[in-house]
Design an enzyme around this catalytic site. Structure first.
Site, PDB file in Angstrom:
ATOM      1  N   LEU A 290       0.641  -1.107   0.102  1.00 57.29           N
ATOM      2  CA  LEU A 290       0.120  -0.133   0.093  1.00 57.29           C
ATOM      3  C   LEU A 290       0.839   1.194  -0.149  1.00 57.29           C
ATOM      4  CD1 LEU A 290      -2.758  -1.088   2.455  1.00 57.29           C
ATOM      5  CD2 LEU A 290      -2.939  -0.812   0.155  1.00 57.29           C
ATOM      6  N   GLY A 291       2.045   1.205   0.394  1.00 53.72           N
ATOM      7  CA  GLY A 291       3.072   2.336   0.636  1.00 53.72           C
ATOM      8  C   GLY A 291       4.069   1.852   1.559  1.00 53.72           C
ATOM      9  N   GLN A 292       4.981   2.843   1.631  1.00 55.96           N
ATOM     10  CA  GLN A 292       6.277   2.722   2.004  1.00 55.96           C
ATOM     11  C   GLN A 292       6.581   4.056   2.955  1.00 55.96           C
ATOM     12  OE1 GLN A 292       9.431   0.982   0.040  1.00 55.96           O
ATOM     13  NE2 GLN A 292      10.853   0.855   1.713  1.00 55.96           N
ATOM     14  N   PHE A 295       9.430   4.030   8.530  1.00 54.60           N
ATOM     15  CA  PHE A 295       9.720   2.619   9.469  1.00 54.60           C
ATOM     16  C   PHE A 295       9.375   1.473   8.539  1.00 54.60           C
ATOM     17  CE2 PHE A 295       8.235   6.076  12.504  1.00 54.60           C
ATOM     18  CZ  PHE A 295       9.434   5.776  13.355  1.00 54.60           C
ATOM     19  N   LYS A 297       7.523  -0.821   5.053  1.00 56.35           N
ATOM     20  CA  LYS A 297       6.426  -1.132   3.985  1.00 56.35           C
ATOM     21  C   LYS A 297       4.969  -1.492   4.795  1.00 56.35           C
ATOM     22  CE  LYS A 297       9.018  -2.413   0.023  1.00 56.35           C
ATOM     23  NZ  LYS A 297       9.418  -3.432  -1.052  1.00 56.35           N
ATOM     24  N   LYS A 312       2.065  -3.325   8.708  1.00 57.06           N
ATOM     25  CA  LYS A 312       3.204  -2.549   8.833  1.00 57.06           C
ATOM     26  C   LYS A 312       4.259  -3.440   9.267  1.00 57.06           C
ATOM     27  CE  LYS A 312       3.286   2.010   9.826  1.00 57.06           C
ATOM     28  NZ  LYS A 312       3.968   2.454   8.470  1.00 57.06           N
ATOM     29  N   ASP A 411       6.009  13.106  12.158  1.00 58.80           N
ATOM     30  CA  ASP A 411       5.746  13.021  10.886  1.00 58.80           C
ATOM     31  C   ASP A 411       4.438  13.001  10.128  1.00 58.80           C
ATOM     32  OD1 ASP A 411       6.564  12.724   8.129  1.00 58.80           O
ATOM     33  OD2 ASP A 411       6.796  10.539   8.220  1.00 58.80           O
TER      34      ASP A 411
END
Length: 607
Positions: A290-292, A295, A297, A312, A411
């Site tokens: 889904l994304g990276q 911390f 992927k 995660k 973040d």
């Protein structure tokens, strides 16, 4: 004539199937009505559709019989429909994590095929109906975190198939039926129950147990004592977030030695076996990414009951205290529960892996809806962007001001704000945020965050505080208004600033803010609201952290309180700062020329 008889026979055989589907559809539609479903949720649950097998969250077998209904964590606030009891082929029913009130209808005892019933974390009241004892195939019964009263029905002890029963944190009283202590896994914590002679210690201690495949009675005692000691240590070391619906000690399950790594509960969290998540994500396939982030992927996964999850998989995660320290951190994070925070639902640890499990957000992230959406997909309209702004602010306010110790995200950006099925924002990726004491800041040797979103003091000193998050939030507001990235080198082609913040400041000084608004909005926005959001963003991104507002102040400004005064003060300071900068610039230019002139004179002199 022969063909006619065959056709009539086919119709006659088919009619019962259609009739059964129709009845099941009526029962499910009544369930939807009783749950007070609002908005676009379950929009395809249409009473005029004969076959419910095409409906969202409904699974049928090959004969069009409804066998699974999974509606966990949808925010439903109604009651349970007695007509659910008509779904005689239903094997799995999950309504956990909603706000359902009222009691369990007696008709649930008619669900003769049911193997799994999960109603955890609702507002259910009354007594547990004895009719549930008729569910002869039931294996999993989870009714924890409700307000059930009365005693545990003796009829539950007659369900020989039961392997997992959890009734923790209700208002149950009376004696626990003895046979329930023989169930492989049980939890009766947080009630007023009498254990009788069936348990090796008082009911006042933690009433939970999960058996191993060959555990002895000594193993049970040691596991129980170990769980109690562990619970006391956790309770002594940490204060939990304020505002929890239940303030008593959380349950802790001890993983008794066995051949397989099995799932255990850690409070309301689930501990997953590595193999479970490996299967759910198709061996962490790249097509499920889904994304990276900083911390690691994030993978999309599907559990056996059909529940979609986001896993995660942490990389380069180092915890000085090893697994124990990681678990303590996970436990602390898990009690940060707020409508606008992504809820951690589970975790997994091995000797080499650390994984966190979250619910899957089907509308993905704000960043995706701003910039990465596919042709034909809806973009975020202006009212939705306002909801993102206020919801994110409230989530961060909770982390900063209602958790002890407070949680610093570090973040904050549009990519870390996710959207649920109602486009309600939930702040994610705070799972490994640095936890700090009330009167301390966080100092780290490694700056975590994304360039363009990182506050200047954090980047230069490694010190983070709540105001570090405020800066990132301000940049996110600019993302909402402009649809642009915080850093975009393509702006150099038009001789604009690479940093979005500098670009907006320049246009603000020139009175050209209208040119920066996202074109995807097609001018469907309120000019005053856009200006207000930009003003709040600029207040949040001041260079000095002391000058930035707190998140609670940001919430009030978004609600229309106190912005005018803060903005007027900011403008006065900004004018003074600008004048000072220009004065220094002129002095610098003059000094620079003088140096060059002096060098020229010296070079042209005699040698």
């Amino acid at each position: 004539m022969r063909e006619l008889r065959v056709a009539v026979l086919i119709i006659a055989v088919s009619l019962p199937s259609f009739s059964a589907s129709d009845r099941q559809g009526d029962a499910l539609y009544d369930m939807k009505q009783k749950l007070n479903v609002t908005g676009n949720q379950l929009s395809d649950w249409n009473q005029n559709q004969v076959n419910p097998c095409t409906w969202n969250s409904v699974i049928c077998d090959n004969n069009n019989n409804v066998i699974q209904v999974t509606l966990a964590a949808r925010g439903f606030a109604g009651v349970l429909s007695p007509r659910i009891g008509e779904l005689k082929y239903l094997t799995v029913l999950s309504l956990a994590g909603n706000r359902i009130s009222g009691g369990i209808p007696e008709q649930f005892g008619n669900l003769s095929s049911l193997t799994s019933l999960d109603l955890e974390d609702n507002l259910l009241v009354g007594e547990i109906p004895a009719s549930l004892g008729q569910l002869s195939k039931l294996q999993l019964l989870i009714l924890s975190d409700n307000n059930f009263n009365g005693s545990i029905p003796d009829s539950l002890a007659k369900i020989s198939s039961l392997t997992d029963i959890r009734l923790a944190y209700n208002n149950l009283s009376g004696q626990i039926p003895g046979p329930l202590f023989q169930v492989a896994r049980y939890n009766f914590s947080g009630n007023h129950l009498n254990c009788g002679t069936n348990f090796p210690h008082s009911c006042s201690t933690n009433m939970s147990y999960q058996s191993g495949s060959h555990s002895s009675k000594i193993g049970i005692v040691l596991g129980t004592v170990g769980g109690v000691i562990g619970l006391l240590i956790v309770a002594a070391l940490f204060l939990f977030c304020k505002g929890r619906r239940k303030s008593h000690l959380r349950e802790v399950f001890v993983d008794v030695a066995g051949e397989d790594d099995r799932r255990i509960a850690f409070g309301q969290l689930k501990r997953f076996a590595w193999r479970e998540l490996q299967i759910a994500t198709d061996n962490f396939s790249e097509r499920n990414v889904l994304g990276q982030g900083g911390f690691g992927k994030v993978y999309k996964g599907v559990l056996p009951d059909g529940t979609k999850i986001a896993v995660k998989r942490l990389t380069d995660y180092e915890s000085p205290g090893g697994e124990a320290a990681f678990l303590r951190e996970v436990e602390l994070i898990s009690v940060a529960v707020h409508r606008n925070l992504l809820k951690l639902i589970g975790f997994c640890t091995t000797q080499t892996e650390r994984l966190l499990v979250y619910p899957f957000m089907q509308n993905l992230s704000v960043a995706y809806r701003l910039r990465d959406f596919k042709p034909g997909e809806p973009v975020l309209n202006w009212p939705e962007r306002k909801r993102v702004a206020i919801g994110t602010a409230r989530g961060l306010e909770y982390l900063h001001e209602h958790c002890n110790p407070k949680i610093i995200h570090r973040d904050v950006k549009a990519a870390n704000v996710l959207l649920d099925e109602d486009f309600e924002p939930v702040v994610g990726d705070f799972g490994l945020a640095k936890l700090v004491d009330v009167q301390k800041t966080s100092v780290t040797t490694q700056v975590r965050g994304t360039m363009g979103h990182i506050a200047p003091e954090y980047l230069s000193t490694g010190k983070s505080s709540e105001r570090t998050d405020v800066f990132g939030y301000g940049i996110m507001l600019l993302e909402l208004v402009t649809g642009q990235r915080a850093i975009d080198f393509s702006r150099l082609e038009e001789e604009d600033d690479v940093l979005l913040l500098d670009h907006v400041k320049k246009l603000q000084r020139e009175g050209q803010l209208g040119s920066i608004v996202d074109r995807n909005l097609n001018q469907n926005y309120d000019d005053e609201e856009v200006e207000m959001m930009i003003q709040i963003a600029l207040l949040c991104t001041q260079s000095s952290p002391e000058d930035r507002p707190s998140m609670s102040e940001v919430v009030r400004m978004l609600e229309g309180e106190g912005l005018a005064e803060r903005w007027e003060e900011w403008q006065q300071v900004e004018v003074t700062r600008r004048q000072e900068y220009e004065r220094m610039q002129r002095r610098f230019d003059w000094g620079e020329d003088s140096v060059y002139n002096q060098e020229a004179i010296e070079l042209s002199g005699g040698r």
